[in-house]
Motif scaffolding. Sequence first.
Motif, mmCIF file in Angstrom:
data_model
loop_
_atom_site.group_PDB
_atom_site.id
_atom_site.type_symbol
_atom_site.label_atom_id
_atom_site.label_comp_id
_atom_site.label_asym_id
_atom_site.label_seq_id
_atom_site.Cartn_x
_atom_site.Cartn_y
_atom_site.Cartn_z
ATOM 1 N N ALA A 27 0.858 -1.181 0.000
ATOM 2 C CA ALA A 27 0.000 0.000 0.000
ATOM 3 C C ALA A 27 0.893 1.230 0.000
ATOM 4 C CB ALA A 27 -0.918 0.002 1.217
ATOM 5 N N PHE A 28 0.280 2.378 -0.199
ATOM 6 C CA PHE A 28 1.009 3.642 -0.155
ATOM 7 C C PHE A 28 0.248 4.602 0.751
ATOM 8 C CE2 PHE A 28 2.306 7.853 -1.476
ATOM 9 C CZ PHE A 28 3.675 7.708 -1.635
ATOM 10 N N VAL A 29 0.980 5.186 1.712
ATOM 11 C CA VAL A 29 0.398 6.172 2.628
ATOM 12 C C VAL A 29 0.964 7.532 2.248
ATOM 13 C CG1 VAL A 29 0.104 6.866 5.031
ATOM 14 C CG2 VAL A 29 0.240 4.445 4.448
ATOM 15 N N GLY A 30 0.097 8.398 1.739
ATOM 16 C CA GLY A 30 0.551 9.684 1.232
ATOM 17 C C GLY A 30 0.421 10.808 2.233
ATOM 18 N N SER A 31 0.482 12.043 1.717
ATOM 19 C CA SER A 31 0.376 13.233 2.550
ATOM 20 C C SER A 31 -1.082 13.525 2.866
ATOM 21 C CB SER A 31 0.996 14.441 1.830
ATOM 22 O OG SER A 31 2.352 14.202 1.529
ATOM 23 N N PHE A 32 -1.308 14.332 3.881
ATOM 24 C CA PHE A 32 -2.665 14.618 4.323
ATOM 25 C C PHE A 32 -3.410 15.519 3.356
ATOM 26 C CE2 PHE A 32 -0.281 13.570 8.129
ATOM 27 C CZ PHE A 32 -1.057 12.519 8.612
ATOM 28 N N ASP A 33 -2.674 16.230 2.507
ATOM 29 C CA ASP A 33 -3.334 17.086 1.537
ATOM 30 C C ASP A 33 -3.595 16.368 0.216
ATOM 31 O OD1 ASP A 33 -0.711 16.857 0.856
ATOM 32 O OD2 ASP A 33 -0.296 19.006 0.675
ATOM 33 N N ASP A 34 -3.240 15.070 0.129
ATOM 34 C CA ASP A 34 -3.546 14.297 -1.066
ATOM 35 C C ASP A 34 -5.041 14.018 -1.136
ATOM 36 O OD1 ASP A 34 -0.879 14.261 -1.609
ATOM 37 O OD2 ASP A 34 -0.545 12.173 -1.006
ATOM 38 N N GLU A 35 -5.561 13.978 -2.362
ATOM 39 C CA GLU A 35 -6.980 13.675 -2.542
ATOM 40 C C GLU A 35 -7.299 12.260 -2.090
ATOM 41 O OE1 GLU A 35 -10.291 13.536 -6.161
ATOM 42 O OE2 GLU A 35 -8.436 14.692 -6.395
ATOM 43 N N SER A 36 -6.403 11.329 -2.380
ATOM 44 C CA SER A 36 -6.546 9.934 -1.928
ATOM 45 C C SER A 36 -5.258 9.532 -1.231
ATOM 46 C CB SER A 36 -6.836 9.008 -3.115
ATOM 47 O OG SER A 36 -8.027 9.370 -3.778
ATOM 48 N N PRO A 37 -5.130 9.841 0.061
ATOM 49 C CA PRO A 37 -3.852 9.614 0.754
ATOM 50 C C PRO A 37 -3.517 8.145 0.975
ATOM 51 C CG PRO A 37 -5.521 10.340 2.295
ATOM 52 C CD PRO A 37 -6.138 10.450 0.935
ATOM 53 N N VAL A 38 -4.511 7.253 0.926
ATOM 54 C CA VAL A 38 -4.276 5.828 1.160
ATOM 55 C C VAL A 38 -4.609 5.051 -0.101
ATOM 56 C CG1 VAL A 38 -4.980 3.808 2.486
ATOM 57 C CG2 VAL A 38 -4.728 6.010 3.636
ATOM 58 N N LYS A 39 -3.599 4.352 -0.612
ATOM 59 C CA LYS A 39 -3.800 3.521 -1.811
ATOM 60 C C LYS A 39 -3.331 2.117 -1.480
ATOM 61 C CE LYS A 39 -2.900 7.337 -5.042
ATOM 62 N NZ LYS A 39 -2.492 8.348 -4.028
ATOM 63 N N VAL A 40 -4.206 1.131 -1.663
ATOM 64 C CA VAL A 40 -3.894 -0.257 -1.337
ATOM 65 C C VAL A 40 -3.937 -1.092 -2.605
ATOM 66 C CG1 VAL A 40 -4.535 -2.267 0.048
ATOM 67 C CG2 VAL A 40 -4.889 0.036 0.960
ATOM 68 N N GLU A 113 -1.953 10.629 11.709
ATOM 69 C CA GLU A 113 -2.724 11.872 11.851
ATOM 70 C C GLU A 113 -2.885 12.251 13.317
ATOM 71 O OE1 GLU A 113 -6.577 13.733 9.572
ATOM 72 O OE2 GLU A 113 -6.739 11.684 10.326
ATOM 73 N N GLU A 114 -3.154 11.270 14.173
ATOM 74 C CA GLU A 114 -3.300 11.526 15.607
ATOM 75 C C GLU A 114 -1.986 11.978 16.231
ATOM 76 O OE1 GLU A 114 -4.700 7.817 17.025
ATOM 77 O OE2 GLU A 114 -6.649 7.956 16.000
ATOM 78 N N HIS A 115 -0.884 11.607 15.593
ATOM 79 C CA HIS A 115 0.449 11.949 16.097
ATOM 80 C C HIS A 115 0.959 13.231 15.437
ATOM 81 C CE1 HIS A 115 3.792 10.509 18.545
ATOM 82 N NE2 HIS A 115 4.622 10.934 17.615
ATOM 83 N N ASN A 116 0.046 14.129 15.156
ATOM 84 C CA ASN A 116 0.360 15.442 14.574
ATOM 85 C C ASN A 116 0.843 15.370 13.132
ATOM 86 O OD1 ASN A 116 -0.261 16.734 17.036
ATOM 87 N ND2 ASN A 116 1.804 16.303 17.796
ATOM 88 N N GLY A 117 0.653 14.219 12.503
ATOM 89 C CA GLY A 117 0.912 14.124 11.079
ATOM 90 C C GLY A 117 2.355 14.231 10.664
ATOM 91 N N ILE A 118 3.304 13.980 11.565
ATOM 92 C CA ILE A 118 4.720 14.086 11.220
ATOM 93 C C ILE A 118 5.181 12.751 10.641
ATOM 94 C CG2 ILE A 118 7.032 14.570 12.094
ATOM 95 C CD1 ILE A 118 5.713 16.118 14.370
ATOM 96 N N HIS A 119 5.271 12.690 9.319
ATOM 97 C CA HIS A 119 5.769 11.461 8.700
ATOM 98 C C HIS A 119 6.134 11.745 7.250
ATOM 99 C CE1 HIS A 119 2.908 9.425 5.774
ATOM 100 N NE2 HIS A 119 2.362 10.585 5.967
ATOM 101 N N GLN A 120 6.930 10.861 6.687
ATOM 102 C CA GLN A 120 7.325 10.942 5.282
ATOM 103 C C GLN A 120 6.429 9.997 4.496
ATOM 104 O OE1 GLN A 120 9.941 12.838 3.883
ATOM 105 N NE2 GLN A 120 9.097 12.183 1.927
ATOM 106 N N PRO A 121 5.724 10.480 3.465
ATOM 107 C CA PRO A 121 4.908 9.567 2.656
ATOM 108 C C PRO A 121 5.754 8.413 2.125
ATOM 109 C CG PRO A 121 4.452 11.853 2.079
ATOM 110 C CD PRO A 121 5.641 11.876 2.992
ATOM 111 N N GLY A 122 5.140 7.246 2.011
ATOM 112 C CA GLY A 122 5.901 6.106 1.516
ATOM 113 C C GLY A 122 5.107 4.825 1.537
ATOM 114 N N GLU A 123 5.740 3.751 1.071
ATOM 115 C CA GLU A 123 5.074 2.463 0.982
ATOM 116 C C GLU A 123 4.874 1.828 2.356
ATOM 117 O OE1 GLU A 123 7.661 3.286 -0.893
ATOM 118 O OE2 GLU A 123 7.251 2.813 -2.998
#
Length: 358
Positions: A27-40, A113-123
């Motif tokens: 899967a891919f977890v993207g940024s919070f401003d992405d239209e579809s942040p979760v792709k499986v 998101e609950e952890h203040n959204g600090i993360h790098q988008p990635g697989e």
Amino acid sequence: FTTNNHILNLQTMLDFSQTTIARANGAFVGSFDDESPVKVSPTPLPVNELTEQLLLTKITKGFGKTEKWYTIDQKRERADNIINWITSLMDNHESDAGRSMEHLTQRLYEAIEEHNGIHQPGEFVAVSLREVQYFDAFCSAVLLTKVTSKEVHLNITANPVSLTESRIIPPKFQMAALLIDTTGGGEYKAAVIDTVTKRNSRSFWIEDFLCLVQDRDGYFHTEHWMNLISNFAAQTGAALGYNAVDKADLKRRSLEYFNESPEFDQVTFERLMFDNENGRNKFADYVAKYQIDFNVELPEDFEIVKAAVSANTNLLRSRIQLDQNFKIDIDGRRDLMEQGFDDEKGKKYIKLYYDFEN
């Protein structure tokens, strides 16, 4: 296909020499401003012999010497869901594994998101494993890994999903968890890698996403006692009249104790570290305070785990930082050092006595 890397840890009996890969989901977890942040991925990832070899080699290197263990905290609200999803990933039914991957990926996104959204988008990849040796039992397990590098290895939008250069994980795990079904009934032991979260900070990967709690074993006790001693030197040393040299020397002698002693005994430790009753009483008081502050119960005696000592050596690092000019590492005799104040210069000083230079 099985890996040629055979690492057998005599204390944990964790071995991957017979391990095979049953399935991998991506899967891919993207940024919070992405239209579809979760792709499986709608289908399992293609795992050829090269990919399997790379994965098993990295799993062996990453987890082969594990001595720090976690379990899923049944008191947590989402613990049952995590257990059910992990169990489904091991199931032979592809559709059940696919749905569980969707749930896990969404839960990972929410935890970030609950952890203040600090993360790098990635697989985000889940790998179902067979024949993982845990002690003398061969178990099923699931590897979860979150890629935080910017390089993209998966093309989730392709049908079927495609891999870039047969890679689905980076050269080293940054965030990973190996969850082993030790009984065949969903009782999981977990080994964790998290190189992203800073020390003493809450890990969204360990606590918020996977609902894991560290086992209260020898590793846990070794780690906490070393942290306790480090905090004591920093916070209470002044009350005992300790200067910077005294604090560093206490940490040096403490680390020496952990390295050389097979077992920790609080009474013996206090006698060795403090030459007066006041020091021993101050330390005992701080032990009580630490257990309240950190909500832990620490035994007065236990077997010291050397892997925990090695991993936490920096806690008892006997280094003195003097302004921005000097760093002094104390590795030996306290009586060859003096600390004082020069009235004429208006500055503190440390005097060292030695016989020769290296």
